[in-house]
Scaffold this motif. Structure first.
Motif, PDB file in Angstrom:
ATOM      1  N   LEU A 170       0.412  -1.289   0.002  1.00 35.82           N
ATOM      2  CA  LEU A 170      -0.074   0.086  -0.081  1.00 35.82           C
ATOM      3  C   LEU A 170       0.743   1.489   0.110  1.00 35.82           C
ATOM      4  CD1 LEU A 170      -2.874   0.526   0.008  1.00 35.82           C
ATOM      5  CD2 LEU A 170      -2.848   0.265   2.380  1.00 35.82           C
ATOM      6  N   SER A 216       2.485   1.226  -3.003  1.00 35.92           N
ATOM      7  CA  SER A 216       1.283   0.835  -4.799  1.00 35.92           C
ATOM      8  C   SER A 216       0.374   2.236  -4.573  1.00 35.92           C
ATOM      9  CB  SER A 216       1.712  -0.217  -4.905  1.00 35.92           C
ATOM     10  OG  SER A 216       2.297  -1.126  -5.365  1.00 35.92           O
ATOM     11  N   GLY A 217      -0.426   2.289  -3.471  1.00 34.93           N
ATOM     12  CA  GLY A 217      -1.748   2.761  -3.421  1.00 34.93           C
ATOM     13  C   GLY A 217      -2.877   2.232  -3.558  1.00 34.93           C
ATOM     14  N   TYR A 218      -3.391   3.091  -3.671  1.00 30.63           N
ATOM     15  CA  TYR A 218      -5.166   2.181  -3.958  1.00 30.63           C
ATOM     16  C   TYR A 218      -5.135   1.701  -5.326  1.00 30.63           C
ATOM     17  CZ  TYR A 218      -5.574   3.310   0.929  1.00 30.63           C
ATOM     18  OH  TYR A 218      -6.056   3.524   2.306  1.00 30.63           O
ATOM     19  N   LYS A 246      -4.902  -1.308 -10.500  1.00 28.80           N
ATOM     20  CA  LYS A 246      -3.433  -1.610 -10.874  1.00 28.80           C
ATOM     21  C   LYS A 246      -2.156  -2.348  -9.640  1.00 28.80           C
ATOM     22  CE  LYS A 246      -3.168   1.550 -12.854  1.00 28.80           C
ATOM     23  NZ  LYS A 246      -2.158   3.045 -13.918  1.00 28.80           N
ATOM     24  N   ALA A 247      -2.507  -1.523  -8.954  1.00 29.22           N
ATOM     25  CA  ALA A 247      -1.402  -2.205  -7.377  1.00 29.22           C
ATOM     26  C   ALA A 247      -2.806  -3.457  -7.229  1.00 29.22           C
ATOM     27  CB  ALA A 247      -1.729  -1.077  -6.074  1.00 29.22           C
ATOM     28  N   GLY A 282      -8.265   6.379  -4.774  1.00 29.87           N
ATOM     29  CA  GLY A 282      -7.551   5.636  -5.955  1.00 29.87           C
ATOM     30  C   GLY A 282      -6.749   6.229  -7.205  1.00 29.87           C
ATOM     31  N   ASP A 283      -6.254   5.059  -8.457  1.00 28.45           N
ATOM     32  CA  ASP A 283      -6.262   5.567  -9.154  1.00 28.45           C
ATOM     33  C   ASP A 283      -6.563   6.743  -9.952  1.00 28.45           C
ATOM     34  OD1 ASP A 283      -3.691   4.092 -11.131  1.00 28.45           O
ATOM     35  OD2 ASP A 283      -5.368   4.542 -12.435  1.00 28.45           O
ATOM     36  N   LEU A 333      -5.678  10.631  -2.899  1.00 29.00           N
ATOM     37  CA  LEU A 333      -4.273   8.970  -2.287  1.00 29.00           C
ATOM     38  C   LEU A 333      -4.988   8.741  -1.222  1.00 29.00           C
ATOM     39  CD1 LEU A 333      -0.974  10.254  -3.634  1.00 29.00           C
ATOM     40  CD2 LEU A 333      -2.607   9.009  -4.243  1.00 29.00           C
TER      41      LEU A 333
END
Lengths: 231, 231
Positions: free
Chosen positions: A53, A56-58, A61-62, A124-125, A149
């Motif tokens: 996390l 890469s974040g939420y 793709k992550a 999210g992305d 984010l």
């Protein structure tokens, strides 16, 4: 007096968590024949996701990269790459998937837009969320759309400040008590919770502290706003 | 008269493309023993990346998923998942990697900041780019930072409009003629090109149309601005 209504997007306006849960089922089905003995597959996936996390974040793709990593590690490399290909195909399907609005969303947003300014704050992305907003058919109703984010007090403070909105005139509507409700309440605004039938474990809070209202469905938001105005 | 200077980030302020090129070399090394006969590995990777661009956007995570997809398809599933694990590890390393400022960047930005307002407009993944900005040690110099999905005329128009900046008072500084220079020139602003020793094929333009200047290094930007003021 509420002037601006903020909406969360995933699982508030359109379906999201179900798609992740489906992908998780595919992961379990695909990897379990090759899993090392005694491995808790679901646990490995969760741990991999959470440990990534911070880098890469939420977002899809992550999640996809974590799913592939977990497939390799939990099978100690025994899973054939053909099966990795099945997981990759699913991730691409998730990214390509049309937006599925939840019941009543279009009508509810049009109703609220007649009396209030509307904004969207979603986590999210950037790429995937922007694509969903554009494909939702509702983009024109929102005065602002922000992909953030993390949904915490400092993020909400910065976003509302950027838009010149005072928290005391703002209500945030969403399915996550942790992300959509509590930080806004702490900031001096209103929270309006619409529970969804599934919640990502990461979003669950045990004993929410704060004052907020809950409605059964997005179709009840306009009525809540009208009542709030009279009180 | 230039009042605001916009900087691109990847390969203008910090190293980026080299890391992708390194990862591509690892991909070729790792996959080639298993590649189906006659397959052009580099070509498959490029095609996979470009075909996923519309659903994945730019950035390390999108690149990583394409790399894994290309590894599976170009080997017809013959590559062991252990080797897929090597690629996943590299992607995580790329996401975790500290920001490597290019030579002279910190001094150059401090010099420009003494005479001009500074903003950053960068393409890519919101999460990863935000992380890099925060870790760069230069965040405080920028009046605004914007991560965008595409650097075209309409995006620049919207961003400058949001910030209340007139294109005729704006210069964009960057390494990509296609993304950093031509759209701004078309919009009526200035473009200042700083060539980098490698350029992603996708960013290469054959015969750039438009009027812009080129400087050898970011250390020359302050001097260019001073000369521009006298002209």
């Amino acid at each position: 007096m509420v002037e601006v209504v903020g909406f969360d997007a995933d699982d508030t306006l359109w379906q999201c968590q179900d798609t992740f849960d489906d992908a998780e089922r595919l992961f379990l089905e695909t990897v379990s024949p090759y899993a090392s003995p005694g491995v808790d597959l679901k646990g490995v996936l969760r741990t991999t996701e959470l440990s990534n996390l911070a880098i890469s974040g939420y977002g899809v793709k992550a999640f996809g990269l974590s799913m592939i990593e977990a497939a390799v590690t939990s099978s100690a490399g025994a899973i054939p790459s053909r099966d990795i290909g099945i997981l990759v195909d699913r991730i691409n399907d998730m990214l390509r998937e049309p937006v599925k609005l939840l019941d009543g969303v279009a009508d509810a947003l049009h109703a609220v837009a007649q009396t209030h300014r509307i904004v969207m704050i979603t986590k999210g992305d950037l790429f995937h969320q922007t694509r969903k907003v554009q494909n939702s058919g509702l983009h024109h109703l929102f005065e602002h759309v922000k992909v953030v984010l993390e949904k915490d007090v400092s993020t909400y403070r910065a976003v509302l400040n950027e838009w010149g909105i005072s928290p005391s005139t703002f209500v945030m509507v969403g399915n996550s008590v942790r992300s959509d409700i509590l930080p806004i309440v702490e900031l001096g605004g209103f929270g309006l919770h619409i529970p969804y039938h599934v919640t990502w474990e990461h979003e669950v809070v045990d004993a929410p502290k704060g004052t907020f209202c809950t409605v059964a469905s997005i179709s009840d938001v306009a009525e809540w706003l009208a009542a709030e105005h009279q009180s």
